[in-house]
Design an enzyme around this catalytic site. Structure first.
Site, PDB file in Angstrom:
ATOM      1  N   LYS A 260     -12.049   7.383  17.483  1.00 28.08           N
ATOM      2  CA  LYS A 260     -12.335   5.938  17.338  1.00 28.08           C
ATOM      3  C   LYS A 260     -11.332   5.480  18.298  1.00 28.08           C
ATOM      4  CE  LYS A 260      -9.597   6.224  12.950  1.00 28.08           C
ATOM      5  NZ  LYS A 260      -9.876   6.374  11.721  1.00 28.08           N
TER       6      LYS A 260
ATOM      7  N   ARG B 215     -11.874   1.460  -0.293  1.00 27.01           N
ATOM      8  CA  ARG B 215     -12.284   0.865   0.978  1.00 27.01           C
ATOM      9  C   ARG B 215     -13.573   1.172   1.228  1.00 27.01           C
ATOM     10  NH1 ARG B 215      -8.774   2.971   6.113  1.00 27.01           N
ATOM     11  NH2 ARG B 215     -10.698   4.146   6.378  1.00 27.01           N
TER      12      ARG B 215
ATOM     13  N   HIS C  84     -13.205   9.984   2.179  1.00 28.18           N
ATOM     14  CA  HIS C  84     -11.922   9.815   2.925  1.00 28.18           C
ATOM     15  C   HIS C  84     -10.706   9.690   1.840  1.00 28.18           C
ATOM     16  CE1 HIS C  84      -9.506   9.155   6.505  1.00 28.18           C
ATOM     17  NE2 HIS C  84      -9.461   7.748   6.405  1.00 28.18           N
TER      18      HIS C  84
ATOM     19  N   ARG D 299     -11.752  16.562   9.780  1.00 32.70           N
ATOM     20  CA  ARG D 299     -11.870  15.281  10.693  1.00 32.70           C
ATOM     21  C   ARG D 299     -10.713  14.816  11.087  1.00 32.70           C
ATOM     22  NH1 ARG D 299     -14.389  13.028   6.121  1.00 32.70           N
ATOM     23  NH2 ARG D 299     -12.753  11.416   6.139  1.00 32.70           N
TER      24      ARG D 299
ATOM     25  N   TYR E  75      17.116 -12.837  27.203  1.00 32.32           N
ATOM     26  CA  TYR E  75      17.163 -14.149  26.653  1.00 32.32           C
ATOM     27  C   TYR E  75      17.786 -14.079  25.271  1.00 32.32           C
ATOM     28  CZ  TYR E  75      12.608 -14.981  29.310  1.00 32.32           C
ATOM     29  OH  TYR E  75      11.947 -15.238  30.221  1.00 32.32           O
TER      30      TYR E  75
ATOM     31  N   CYS F 138      11.369  -8.553  26.633  1.00 33.32           N
ATOM     32  CA  CYS F 138      10.756  -9.826  27.170  1.00 33.32           C
ATOM     33  C   CYS F 138       9.313  -9.318  27.227  1.00 33.32           C
ATOM     34  CB  CYS F 138      11.159 -10.158  28.518  1.00 33.32           C
ATOM     35  SG  CYS F 138      13.128 -10.328  28.429  1.00 33.32           S
TER      36      CYS F 138
ATOM     37  N   ASP G 220       7.809  -8.980  30.114  1.00 30.45           N
ATOM     38  CA  ASP G 220       7.294  -8.181  31.232  1.00 30.45           C
ATOM     39  C   ASP G 220       8.580  -7.132  31.722  1.00 30.45           C
ATOM     40  OD1 ASP G 220       5.089  -9.892  31.833  1.00 30.45           O
ATOM     41  OD2 ASP G 220       6.432 -11.156  32.352  1.00 30.45           O
TER      42      ASP G 220
HETATM   43  C1  LIG Z   1      -9.483   7.714  11.245  1.00 30.32           C
HETATM   44  C2  LIG Z   1     -10.289   8.530  10.189  1.00 30.32           C
HETATM   45  C3  LIG Z   1     -10.010   9.937  10.321  1.00 30.32           C
HETATM   46  C4  LIG Z   1      -8.655  10.501  10.667  1.00 30.32           C
HETATM   47  O1  LIG Z   1      -7.468  10.290  10.192  1.00 30.32           O
HETATM   48  P1  LIG Z   1      -6.375  11.038  10.740  1.00 30.32           P
HETATM   49  O2  LIG Z   1      -5.183  10.666   9.682  1.00 30.32           O
HETATM   50  O3  LIG Z   1      -5.861  10.302  12.099  1.00 30.32           O
HETATM   51  O4  LIG Z   1      -6.643  12.319  10.825  1.00 30.32           O
HETATM   52  C5  LIG Z   1     -10.949  10.713   9.400  1.00 30.32           C
HETATM   53  N1  LIG Z   1     -11.760  10.315   8.750  1.00 30.32           N
HETATM   54  C6  LIG Z   1     -12.127   8.741   8.763  1.00 30.32           C
HETATM   55  C7  LIG Z   1     -12.983   8.149   7.875  1.00 30.32           C
HETATM   56  C8  LIG Z   1     -11.285   8.058   9.478  1.00 30.32           C
HETATM   57  O5  LIG Z   1     -11.554   6.588   9.203  1.00 30.32           O
END
Ligand SMILES: *Cc1c(COP(=O)(O)O)cnc(C)c1O
Length: 366
Positions: free
Chosen positions: A36, A134, A163, A218, A259, A306, A308
């Protein structure tokens, strides 16, 4: 070849190493490479291809558009897309063979509608909220969602998933609590006649909780060589952010820099100008609080960052215009890392590398 102005160099060998290393830690599970946000700023298509070569067999995207971009680039591996707003047309996803996450009956309706329009069965991963609060279906709504999905012929339930909230703090009690709710959710799906795969492990759980690997893991951040847990692992950072010296000058003691004149030379010194700034991903909050790797040493950035440019204090060392400057990288020889930037600015390295996806920064692959 011109010296780089602002460039991230992506080391796909390191990405392949990390993928194989993580796959070996989860021998019973398939690896879904999470790509992602344009592969956490590393380039989703290039990362996807390298991870698939090195042992990943699935890809994870946030939006359907991200998944379709992989398909448009010719990537044919299974892809899961998990977060899109109401009203999204899922038909192109079904036509492209993208698996879809569903966390509520409204989303299920939309996916079923797309399945009817396309004549294609939707491959669905039902998401349970086990405690992150979430995305995901609340446990009280789960039995109804599971039963509806199980009795909808347009849908094939491929997985039950969730998750974790605190996996980066090994031993945190929330992880066990989430695991227990996940087991209940899976049992309810089985009771409804389904035999779904299970997946819940992000990088941190992959590294610390083999009991939560289930059928699929994942990893995201660990693929990119950044370790989310306080345990040593052979993960190799994939992104190096580099630039070059465009101008050097000798200045007298008492000379103030950039600056606001927030830094003043205590002795005569050589300053090197580096043409990257906050428009290129160098947080302004690092003003007077960062180092670069230049001419074989760590050297401080002095004065404000800055839009740039930044200025580096090189003391009495000879530094050539055109010399390479590493802003962050794999940390070899004590060079700065994305983690160091994150620690200094009060964030996580995820935000640093993902923030390098910006039009002024070129990306090259090695
Ligand atoms: C981003 C994400 C992951 C990966 O998480 P990491 O902490 O980068 O390994 C896995 N599952 C879901 C649903 C995520 O949104």
């Amino acid at each position: 070849m011109a010296a780089p102005r602002a460039e991230v160099v992506i080391d796909l060998d390191n990405l392949r190493h990390n993928t194989a290393y993580l796959a070996a830690l989860a021998p019973g599970a398939a690896v879904m490479a999470v790509v992602k946000a344009d592969g956490y700023g590393h380039g989703a298509v290039e990362v996807a291809r390298a991870a698939l070569e090195a042992g990943a067999s699935w890809l994870g995207s946030c939006s359907l558009a991200e998944a379709l971009a992989l398909r448009a680039a010719g990537v044919t591996a299974p892809v899961l897309a998990w977060l899109d707003p109401p009203g999204t047309d899922f038909a192109p996803g079904l036509e492209a063979g993208v698996d879809l996450s569903v966390a509520c009956s409204r989303a299920l309706d939309e996916v079923v509608d797309a399945a009817r329009r396309t004549g294609r069965r939707a491959a669905v991963h039902l998401k349970i909220d086990t405690g992150l609060s979430r995305n995901g279906c609340p446990p009280e709504d789960w039995p109804a969602l599971v039963e509806r999905a199980a009795s909808t012929p347009e849908v094939e339930v491929r997985a039950v998933w969730s998750h974790l909230a605190c996996a980066d703090e090994p031993g945190h009690p929330a992880t066990d609590a989430q695991a227990a709710r996940f087991a209940e959710a899976h049992a309810a799906a089985v009771a409804a006649g389904l035999s779904p795969r299970r997946h819940i492990a992000n990088s941190a759980a992959l590294l610390t909780r083999p009991d939560l690997h289930f059928d699929l893991v994942r990893p995201g951040i660990a693929l990119y060589g950044l370790n989310p847990v306080p345990v040593e692992h052979d993960l190799r950072p994939v992104m190096t952010f580099r630039s070059s010296v465009v101008l050097t000058k000798r200045v007298r003691a008492g000379t103030s820099v950039s600056y606001g004149h927030t830094w003043t030379a205590k002795a005569d010194t050589t300053l090197a100008l580096v043409p990257v700034g906050y428009a290129d991903g160098v947080p302004r909050a690092l003003s007077n609080r960062m180092h670069v790797w230049l001419a074989g040493a760590r050297r401080p950035v002095v004065g404000r960052v800055c839009m740039d440019q930044v200025v580096v204090d090189c003391g009495d060392d000879a530094v050539a215009e055109g010399a390479e400057v590493v802003l962050f990288g794999d940390g070899a020889h004590g060079a700065p890392t994305a983690r160091e930037w994150a620690d200094t600015t009060g964030t996580i390295d995820y935000e640093i590398v993902t923030g390098m996806y910006r039009p002024r920064v070129t990306r090259t692959y090695r």
